[in-house]
Structures are given as structure tokens and as C-alpha cells.
Scaffold this motif. Sequence first.
Motif, PDB file in Angstrom:
ATOM      1  N   LYS A  69     -33.833 -50.543  76.922  1.00  9.56           N
ATOM      2  CA  LYS A  69     -33.090 -50.819  78.167  1.00  9.56           C
ATOM      3  C   LYS A  69     -33.929 -51.652  79.126  1.00  9.56           C
ATOM      4  CE  LYS A  69     -30.407 -46.516  77.887  1.00  9.56           C
ATOM      5  NZ  LYS A  69     -30.193 -45.166  78.477  1.00  9.56           N
ATOM      6  N   GLU A  70     -35.178 -51.290  79.260  1.00  7.99           N
ATOM      7  CA  GLU A  70     -36.079 -52.026  80.155  1.00  7.99           C
ATOM      8  C   GLU A  70     -36.305 -53.444  79.650  1.00  7.99           C
ATOM      9  OE1 GLU A  70     -39.704 -49.880  80.567  1.00  7.99           O
ATOM     10  OE2 GLU A  70     -38.746 -48.030  81.276  1.00  7.99           O
ATOM     11  N   LYS A  71     -36.595 -53.556  78.351  1.00 10.40           N
ATOM     12  CA  LYS A  71     -36.902 -54.869  77.788  1.00 10.40           C
ATOM     13  C   LYS A  71     -35.686 -55.791  77.803  1.00 10.40           C
ATOM     14  CE  LYS A  71     -40.765 -53.586  74.765  1.00 10.40           C
ATOM     15  NZ  LYS A  71     -41.291 -53.607  73.386  1.00 10.40           N
ATOM     16  N   ALA A  72     -34.513 -55.224  77.567  1.00  9.80           N
ATOM     17  CA  ALA A  72     -33.300 -56.042  77.539  1.00  9.80           C
ATOM     18  C   ALA A  72     -33.025 -56.647  78.911  1.00  9.80           C
ATOM     19  CB  ALA A  72     -32.110 -55.201  77.088  1.00  9.80           C
ATOM     20  N   GLN A  73     -33.185 -55.858  79.950  1.00  4.98           N
ATOM     21  CA  GLN A  73     -32.939 -56.374  81.302  1.00  4.98           C
ATOM     22  C   GLN A  73     -33.965 -57.441  81.680  1.00  4.98           C
ATOM     23  OE1 GLN A  73     -31.313 -53.289  84.282  1.00  4.98           O
ATOM     24  NE2 GLN A  73     -32.486 -52.032  82.848  1.00  4.98           N
ATOM     25  N   LYS A  74     -35.218 -57.206  81.299  1.00  8.91           N
ATOM     26  CA  LYS A  74     -36.260 -58.182  81.598  1.00  8.91           C
ATOM     27  C   LYS A  74     -36.002 -59.487  80.855  1.00  8.91           C
ATOM     28  CE  LYS A  74     -41.263 -58.903  81.265  1.00  8.91           C
ATOM     29  NZ  LYS A  74     -42.560 -58.343  80.797  1.00  8.91           N
ATOM     30  N   ARG A  75     -35.642 -59.373  79.565  1.00  8.39           N
ATOM     31  CA  ARG A  75     -35.413 -60.578  78.765  1.00  8.39           C
ATOM     32  C   ARG A  75     -34.169 -61.313  79.226  1.00  8.39           C
ATOM     33  NH1 ARG A  75     -36.258 -59.678  72.505  1.00  8.39           N
ATOM     34  NH2 ARG A  75     -34.433 -60.833  71.845  1.00  8.39           N
ATOM     35  N   LEU A  76     -33.189 -60.572  79.716  1.00  9.74           N
ATOM     36  CA  LEU A  76     -31.965 -61.195  80.208  1.00  9.74           C
ATOM     37  C   LEU A  76     -32.280 -62.122  81.385  1.00  9.74           C
ATOM     38  CD1 LEU A  76     -28.893 -61.406  80.104  1.00  9.74           C
ATOM     39  CD2 LEU A  76     -28.767 -59.404  81.583  1.00  9.74           C
ATOM     40  N   GLN A 110     -34.815 -61.526  67.171  1.00 12.98           N
ATOM     41  CA  GLN A 110     -35.837 -60.838  67.966  1.00 12.98           C
ATOM     42  C   GLN A 110     -35.289 -59.513  68.505  1.00 12.98           C
ATOM     43  OE1 GLN A 110     -36.971 -64.146  70.681  1.00 12.98           O
ATOM     44  NE2 GLN A 110     -38.974 -64.013  69.700  1.00 12.98           N
ATOM     45  N   ALA A 111     -34.706 -58.768  67.605  1.00 14.03           N
ATOM     46  CA  ALA A 111     -34.127 -57.469  67.964  1.00 14.03           C
ATOM     47  C   ALA A 111     -35.225 -56.453  68.232  1.00 14.03           C
ATOM     48  CB  ALA A 111     -33.215 -56.975  66.834  1.00 14.03           C
ATOM     49  N   TRP A 112     -34.838 -55.350  68.879  1.00 19.63           N
ATOM     50  CA  TRP A 112     -35.795 -54.288  69.184  1.00 19.63           C
ATOM     51  C   TRP A 112     -35.793 -53.319  68.015  1.00 19.63           C
ATOM     52  CZ3 TRP A 112     -32.587 -56.493  72.883  1.00 19.63           C
ATOM     53  CH2 TRP A 112     -33.265 -57.213  73.870  1.00 19.63           C
ATOM     54  N   HIS A 113     -36.712 -53.579  67.123  1.00 20.34           N
ATOM     55  CA  HIS A 113     -36.688 -52.976  65.794  1.00 20.34           C
ATOM     56  C   HIS A 113     -37.078 -51.507  65.785  1.00 20.34           C
ATOM     57  CE1 HIS A 113     -38.023 -52.634  61.529  1.00 20.34           C
ATOM     58  NE2 HIS A 113     -36.974 -53.364  61.351  1.00 20.34           N
ATOM     59  N   SER A 114     -38.118 -51.143  66.535  1.00 22.96           N
ATOM     60  CA  SER A 114     -38.624 -49.777  66.441  1.00 22.96           C
ATOM     61  C   SER A 114     -38.852 -49.126  67.798  1.00 22.96           C
ATOM     62  CB  SER A 114     -39.938 -49.763  65.647  1.00 22.96           C
ATOM     63  OG  SER A 114     -40.895 -50.615  66.247  1.00 22.96           O
ATOM     64  N   ASP A 115     -38.384 -49.750  68.862  1.00 26.48           N
ATOM     65  CA  ASP A 115     -38.557 -49.174  70.196  1.00 26.48           C
ATOM     66  C   ASP A 115     -37.561 -48.047  70.439  1.00 26.48           C
ATOM     67  OD1 ASP A 115     -40.628 -50.863  71.131  1.00 26.48           O
ATOM     68  OD2 ASP A 115     -39.175 -52.478  71.421  1.00 26.48           O
ATOM     69  N   GLY A 116     -37.903 -47.164  71.370  1.00 26.89           N
ATOM     70  CA  GLY A 116     -36.975 -46.128  71.795  1.00 26.89           C
ATOM     71  C   GLY A 116     -35.910 -46.711  72.701  1.00 26.89           C
ATOM     72  N   MET A 163     -46.137 -52.594  77.930  1.00 24.29           N
ATOM     73  CA  MET A 163     -46.550 -51.684  76.841  1.00 24.29           C
ATOM     74  C   MET A 163     -46.680 -52.480  75.549  1.00 24.29           C
ATOM     75  SD  MET A 163     -44.618 -48.255  75.460  1.00 24.29           S
ATOM     76  CE  MET A 163     -44.687 -47.512  77.076  1.00 24.29           C
ATOM     77  N   SER A 164     -47.867 -52.418  74.915  1.00 26.09           N
ATOM     78  CA  SER A 164     -48.113 -53.189  73.699  1.00 26.09           C
ATOM     79  C   SER A 164     -47.408 -52.566  72.503  1.00 26.09           C
ATOM     80  CB  SER A 164     -49.615 -53.263  73.416  1.00 26.09           C
ATOM     81  OG  SER A 164     -50.142 -51.965  73.221  1.00 26.09           O
ATOM     82  N   GLU A 165     -47.033 -53.431  71.546  1.00 21.98           N
ATOM     83  CA  GLU A 165     -46.348 -52.971  70.347  1.00 21.98           C
ATOM     84  C   GLU A 165     -47.350 -52.275  69.414  1.00 21.98           C
ATOM     85  OE1 GLU A 165     -43.208 -53.191  69.761  1.00 21.98           O
ATOM     86  OE2 GLU A 165     -42.625 -54.419  71.469  1.00 21.98           O
ATOM     87  N   PRO A 166     -46.982 -51.172  68.765  1.00 23.81           N
ATOM     88  CA  PRO A 166     -47.896 -50.504  67.826  1.00 23.81           C
ATOM     89  C   PRO A 166     -48.138 -51.377  66.608  1.00 23.81           C
ATOM     90  CG  PRO A 166     -45.705 -49.554  67.682  1.00 23.81           C
ATOM     91  CD  PRO A 166     -45.684 -50.500  68.854  1.00 23.81           C
ATOM     92  N   THR A 167     -49.338 -51.297  66.065  1.00 24.01           N
ATOM     93  CA  THR A 167     -49.670 -52.054  64.859  1.00 24.01           C
ATOM     94  C   THR A 167     -49.246 -51.260  63.633  1.00 24.01           C
ATOM     95  OG1 THR A 167     -51.857 -51.061  64.645  1.00 24.01           O
ATOM     96  CG2 THR A 167     -51.661 -53.033  66.041  1.00 24.01           C
ATOM     97  N   ALA A 168     -49.227 -51.943  62.486  1.00 28.16           N
ATOM     98  CA  ALA A 168     -48.881 -51.268  61.237  1.00 28.16           C
ATOM     99  C   ALA A 168     -49.856 -50.131  60.955  1.00 28.16           C
ATOM    100  CB  ALA A 168     -48.870 -52.277  60.087  1.00 28.16           C
TER     101      ALA A 168
END
Length: 525
Positions: free
Chosen positions: A253-260, A242-248, A1-6
Amino acid sequence: MSEPTAAQLKDEGNELFRKQDYVGALAKYTEAIALDDKNAVLYANHAVDDAKMATKVDPGYAKGWSRLATSWDALTEWKRSVEAWQKALDALPKTNLSPAEQRQKDQYGASLNAAQMRGKVQEDPHLALFQASDGKLPWQIATEMLPELRKAGPAKFSSSAWVISSAYEDFKKGVDFMNEMKSIPHAQAPGGVAYNGNPMGLAYLTNGVMRDERAFHIDQPDWITKNHADLGSVTFEATVRQAWHSDGVEIIKEKAQKRLKERGWNDVRPALSVTVRAWIMRSMLESHMRNQPEVGIQFLKRAVDLLEWGQNIWKNVTRTDRGMIFQDTFLRSVRSMHLKMFMDAYVTDPGPNSKFPLEHLKEEAEDLLKEIEIAAKNPSKEEADPGFVSSYCIYPAATAYSMIGFYHAQTARHSDEVLACLSFANAAKAYVQAGKTYPEDDEYHSLYLSCAMDCMRNAGVSIRDFNSVAVDLRAAVPKMMKIWAVSALQQGGRDDKIQANLRSADDAMKLVAEGKLKLEDPVPL
């Protein structure tokens, strides 16, 4: 899922604004600003222009003025915000308000007071959340007491001085790191600005407020800008980690496991820590500075959700790897903060049909007490300062008892006479438990004993029982005043309430001495 733009976030904010979801709109604008801070003022000015148009079309439209005030808030134009909030209040009927209009009046009044306070902070860099012109602040007194307390040993480990001094020390260290951060023009950086500083400021700030929220204070005019959840120091730390600044939460949870799997704990651990701590700080700013606990509570809810999930999925991972945020003590403190903010949110929408059900508050408080009881049976063997034990074990339990007291007291107000008496009696019992769980020299010890006396009077308890609590309260007040003579609670009328209850006890005992009443008689109303 792509990050939303400004631009996408700004469009979402505009759509929410058109739907009159101003809090949601500002949240989207803030996220957009974090990605492209060059357009920050444009976003907020767009909201101001729309709101101005609404007030021109109908100058007597209260919601139009409230929109304008909220927009001025976003631009930190506190003087204009105060004017708009006052006009929003003036546009409401003076008498015979409907329930909805009364809620509007309460909300506008609270926002007006908050804007006035922030305006004063801007004008006076030494202004805290409460004035201390008539004495030293609690953490100053507590710090001076520490040498004496250390000499006394374990007999004095329960003093609130340990708690507030440690909380202030951590909070101040976080503020110092925040002040040391430098912004540097950089063509390749997001928004054309790069930051340089110590990426531990957020950890110390949140450790401070988790130890004791009363350490949270503002003593410089640009504090909010420097520590806004999506600007300044938090942006710096979120970028570095590289924290998850604006994600739900679910996406995180999904991104953290993948990055781990891809990068390991040394990368994921600080990213999760900054994510959770940014939510905690944002909740404090929303609740304490914007007087919007109903917004702040959403950030704490996210934090609790992510922490409970992490504790479960990584239960066999060492603390060194997964980090401090997944320790029981950390989660316990966040849950305690969530309880208090849930209560504050209920006050914004009280009654049986509240969006913040009292039953939920009571259940959460009871669950926290069960967790603390289990933890007490298996105490940690690690050495900790006395303030740590109080902050993360004793104070959360006291908070839970006070929330149960609040539940019963509020339930009584919406019950028939018989059930109301029973509820007030249960409230008094819980408030006494809360007060006695706090150290005798903590202001909450005296405050909750006083709350218990209020409920006891309404429950029709005996003069004997009423006076018994008064005796304990009278003994505690001098100890409280040694540290907490000046506090936000004190300036909110704490001492007047306590003295009124002590006078009631004296009056009742005088009637007993004169033979006009017996100790078994109910306390006179």
C-alpha cells in the motif's frame, strides 16, 4: 526499507524449518528461489537432508516422515513423496487415535492423494484434475452448445454453458501464453535467465478461474513449474510489470502510493494487477494441487484486503486508470473464492474451536449477499456476455447461500437435539436457495438440492416438503447431465448421493400411497 536478499530469505526459511513450520519454510525458500533460482535445488535439498536425518533417528516418528514428504514435494519428486507420506501414515497408531493424531492422519492422507495425482500428471501429460475417459469435458460440450443457445436468445442466457465455456476460453488462452514464454540464458538477468513472452497470461488464467473455478485443470506435466506463483510465467510478468512479489500488504500500500506519485497509473496499474492475480493463482495451486486450503486462503485474504483498500482510497479514480481489479465484479468474485476456500480450510480443522470459525464464514457470506443485492438495484449499463453476468453476480450469490447452508449444517452437528433440528432446517432452506440460484443445468443446482434433502431428513420435515424438493431435483438431473455428466464432483460420488435421495423420496411416497404414512408425517430416517 531494503528488499531482503536471497540469502536472507533462505536463512529465514531454515529457521522456520527448525521450528517445524514447513509451509512457512517452503514459502521463504520459494521467495529466495525467485531472486536466485540457481540455488533452488540446494534449498530444497537442505530440507530433504534434515528430514532424512529425523527419520533415521526415529523411523517411527510420523512427523519426521511428513517433513521428508513435504521436502520431496518441494523438489517435485512425487514418487518419493508418495512413499514418505505413506510411511508417515504407517507410523501413526492404527486404532484409538487421539484427536490430534486423527487430524494428522487426515492431513497425511490428503497429501498422499495429492502427491499420487501429481505423479500421474507427470506421467500422463493429458491428465486433468479428473479423468474424462468416459465422456467429453463440460467446457467441450458447452462450447458446442453455444450456437444453439445464441439462436434461442435471452430465454437461454441462464445456462451454465455460457459460464464454463467462457471460463475455459480465458483459462486456455492464459495457458497458451504461458506455453509460448521462452527462457533465455542471460548473464545480467536475475538467476542468469531472462524471459520472453506475452505478459497477459496471468490475467487470462485468473479471469478463467474467477469466472468458474471448474475451468482450472492440468493437462501437461510441467504445468505447475511453468505457472508456479514464484517461477516461470509469473516471474516473467512480475519482472515486466515490476509487481510487488514478496512484500506484505501494508508495505505494498505504501509503495503503490509512492510509485503512483512518481510514475503514474500506467506503471502502477499493471503492477497491482499482477500482484493480486499472482496471489489468486497461488491460492488455487495451494488449495487444489497441494490440498492446503489453509495456506491458499492467506493469499486470497491478502487480495481482498488490497482490493478493498484500493477501492476506498481510489474511489474517485476512473476504471481506465486504476484498472479492472478494483471493479466491484472482480472483488465480488475474489470474495466468493475466499468463502469457498475458507469452508475447505474449516474442513481441515473442524469443530467449535476451529482456527477458521464458522461464524466468520456466515458473516462474510451475508455481507456478500447484501453487496450483491445493492448492486442488483443499480445494474451496469455496459453490454456483457451472459456468462459474465452469471459468473460475477449470480454465482457469487449462490456460493454465499451455500456457505450459509454449510454453516447451519455444521452447527447442527455440535448442538443438542432441539437446536440441531432447527439448524438442519435452516441449512435446508439455505441449500435450496443456493441450488435454485444456479441455472437448472448446472451440477451445483442439483447438488445443493440434494444437500437440502439430507438436511431436511435430519430436521424431521414433512414428507410433502421433502418430496417437493425431490420433484425439482428429478427434473433438473437430465439437464445437468447434458453438460456435467463428467466432472470432478461426479467422480467424487455426486450422482450416487443424488439418486439415494431420490430413492428416499420414492420410498416415502410409496408408504403414503399404501396408507402407512401421511404427507404431514416426518420423513423416515
